[in-house]
Design an enzyme around this catalytic site. Structure first.
Site, PDB file in Angstrom:
ATOM      1  N   LYS A 223       0.810  -1.228   0.000  1.00 30.78           N
ATOM      2  CA  LYS A 223       0.000   0.000   0.000  1.00 30.78           C
ATOM      3  C   LYS A 223       0.839   1.271   0.000  1.00 30.78           C
ATOM      4  O   LYS A 223       2.014   1.264   0.332  1.00 30.78           O
ATOM      5  CB  LYS A 223      -0.988  -0.031   1.172  1.00 30.78           C
ATOM      6  CG  LYS A 223      -2.176  -0.933   0.796  1.00 30.78           C
ATOM      7  CD  LYS A 223      -3.381  -0.758   1.669  1.00 30.78           C
ATOM      8  CE  LYS A 223      -4.510  -1.619   1.099  1.00 30.78           C
ATOM      9  NZ  LYS A 223      -5.617  -1.786   2.017  1.00 30.78           N
ATOM     10  N   ARG A 257      -4.346  -9.795   4.109  1.00 31.27           N
ATOM     11  CA  ARG A 257      -4.727  -9.773   2.681  1.00 31.27           C
ATOM     12  C   ARG A 257      -3.503  -9.316   1.901  1.00 31.27           C
ATOM     13  O   ARG A 257      -3.045  -8.182   2.091  1.00 31.27           O
ATOM     14  CB  ARG A 257      -5.921  -8.830   2.499  1.00 31.27           C
ATOM     15  CG  ARG A 257      -6.438  -8.751   1.073  1.00 31.27           C
ATOM     16  CD  ARG A 257      -7.637  -7.803   0.993  1.00 31.27           C
ATOM     17  NE  ARG A 257      -8.102  -7.660  -0.371  1.00 31.27           N
ATOM     18  CZ  ARG A 257      -7.554  -6.859  -1.273  1.00 31.27           C
ATOM     19  NH1 ARG A 257      -6.533  -6.104  -0.943  1.00 31.27           N
ATOM     20  NH2 ARG A 257      -8.036  -6.807  -2.488  1.00 31.27           N
TER      21      ARG A 257
HETATM   22  C1  8Y7 Z   1      -8.456  -3.878   1.205  1.00 30.79           C
HETATM   23  C2  8Y7 Z   1      -9.541  -4.564   0.652  1.00 30.79           C
HETATM   24  C3  8Y7 Z   1      -8.490  -3.487  -0.918  1.00 30.79           C
HETATM   25  C4  8Y7 Z   1      -8.247  -3.964   2.598  1.00 30.79           C
HETATM   26  C5  8Y7 Z   1     -10.182  -5.400   2.698  1.00 30.79           C
HETATM   27  C6  8Y7 Z   1      -5.437  -2.711  -2.225  1.00 30.79           C
HETATM   28  C7  8Y7 Z   1     -10.525  -4.807  -1.621  1.00 30.79           C
HETATM   29  C8  8Y7 Z   1      -6.667  -1.918  -2.339  1.00 30.79           C
HETATM   30  N1  8Y7 Z   1      -7.793  -3.225   0.199  1.00 30.79           N
HETATM   31  N2  8Y7 Z   1     -10.402  -5.322   1.384  1.00 30.79           N
HETATM   32  N3  8Y7 Z   1      -9.546  -4.312  -0.677  1.00 30.79           N
HETATM   33  N4  8Y7 Z   1      -9.141  -4.742   3.301  1.00 30.79           N
HETATM   34  N5  8Y7 Z   1     -10.997  -6.127   3.479  1.00 30.79           N
HETATM   35  O1  8Y7 Z   1      -4.385  -2.039  -2.092  1.00 30.79           O
HETATM   36  O2  8Y7 Z   1      -7.356  -3.367   3.189  1.00 30.79           O
HETATM   37  O3  8Y7 Z   1      -5.425  -3.940  -2.271  1.00 30.79           O
HETATM   38  S1  8Y7 Z   1      -8.143  -2.883  -2.524  1.00 30.79           S
END
Ligand code: 8Y7
Length: 279
Positions: A223, A257
């Site tokens: 990020k 994630r």
């Molecule tokens: C997150 C996410 C994204 C996160 C959850 C990226 C879809 C942006 N970030 N879902 N999604 N938590 N639960 O940098 O931090 O992956 S998208």
């Protein structure tokens, strides 16, 4: 808030740290450049992540990166449903669908998804009811604003308190809608309407969120806070991502994630081993 039962996502128990591998099926996903857009390439990527130790595959057809525009429901359905069907046909891995749209939630669960990952925490009209009917676990994420504009001027008096208050309100709304407590996972939403300082405060206080009694998911992989902290481009953010994941898990997060599954699996297994000797 009462201590929730330990949530399980399909066969995935959250009694130890779990790795959620990111599978973007958008043409503009910032860190994989849309390389996994065709269903067969997406399936290959999912197979690779499963081989590297992913417990859950998170499939998203709506880009939520800062500045991203919204996509139509039909477009999102076309992107995610064939990929979920293909993965479900080949693997019994847990599948998460990253969506805010009730119609996509329904089609995704019908195609074999086991978790709804909603960056809007079921605030879209009909989303609470859809999730309650589908009876799968849900991840409720905090976001200030909307993806298109959320990084323009994030503002909080007390980011930790405000994120927790928001998530507790969404938990209440879920319980009212008939979603059981053991189906709820919480996420502070790193990078979603937050400055570097906000993200650091949330990470430092992640144990306070964990203490609410629900499993916590942390998305920190590659990020922009790493760009802001270290001045590094996306391709150079793996060591920093692993450091952030380690901190999140040591503060009690249950799911990370990530883009880089093999390396993150090592982090999760080390943190899991340490937790076992501590308890
Ligand atoms: C997150 C996410 C994204 C996160 C959850 C990226 C879809 C942006 N970030 N879902 N999604 N938590 N639960 O940098 O931090 O992956 S998208």
């Amino acid at each position: 808030m009462a201590q929730a039962q330990c949530c399980t996502i399909a066969a995935v128990t959250l009694d130890r740290p779990r790795v959620m591998g990111i599978l973007n099926v958008t043409p503009d996903s910032f860190s994989d450049g849309g390389k996994f857009f065709s269903p067969s390439r997406a399936l290959d990527r999912a197979a690779a992540m499963i081989g590297e130790g992913a417990d859950i595959i998170d499939i998203g057809g709506e880009s939520t990166r800062p500045g991203a525009v919204e996509v139509s429901e039909s477009e999102e359905l076309e992107r995610v449903v064939p990929v979920i069907e293909a993965i479900r046909g080949r693997f019994d891995v847990a599948i998460s669908v990253d969506t805010s749209k009730p119609g996509v939630m329904r089609a995704a669960v019908a195609a074999g998804a086991n978790l709804i990952n909603d960056v809007r925490a079921l605030r879209a009209p009909g989303a609470l009811q859809a999730a309650a009917e589908l009876a799968v676990p849900v991840c409720l994420m905090h976001m200030q604003g909307e993806p298109r504009t959320m990084q323009q001027q994030p503002h909080y008096e007390n980011v930790v308190a405000e994120v927790i208050t928001f998530l507790r309100e969404r938990v209440e709304a879920c319980l009212q809608a008939g979603i059981p407590a053991e189906h709820i996972v919480l996420d502070p939403g790193f990078g979603f309407g937050k400055t570097l300082e906000h993200n650091l405060q949330l990470l430092a206080a992640l144990d306070v969120l964990v203490a609410q009694g629900f499993p916590v998911l942390a998305g920190l992989s590659r990020k922009s806070m790493l760009g802001a902290l270290l001045g590094l481009e996306v391709e150079q953010r793996l060591p920093g991502s692993l450091a952030l994941a380690t901190i999140a898990l040591m503060k009690g997060a249950r799911i990370i994630r990530v883009h880089d599954v093999r390396e993150s699996r090592q982090v999760a297994d080390i943190c899991g081993a340490l937790q076992r000797v501590n308890t």
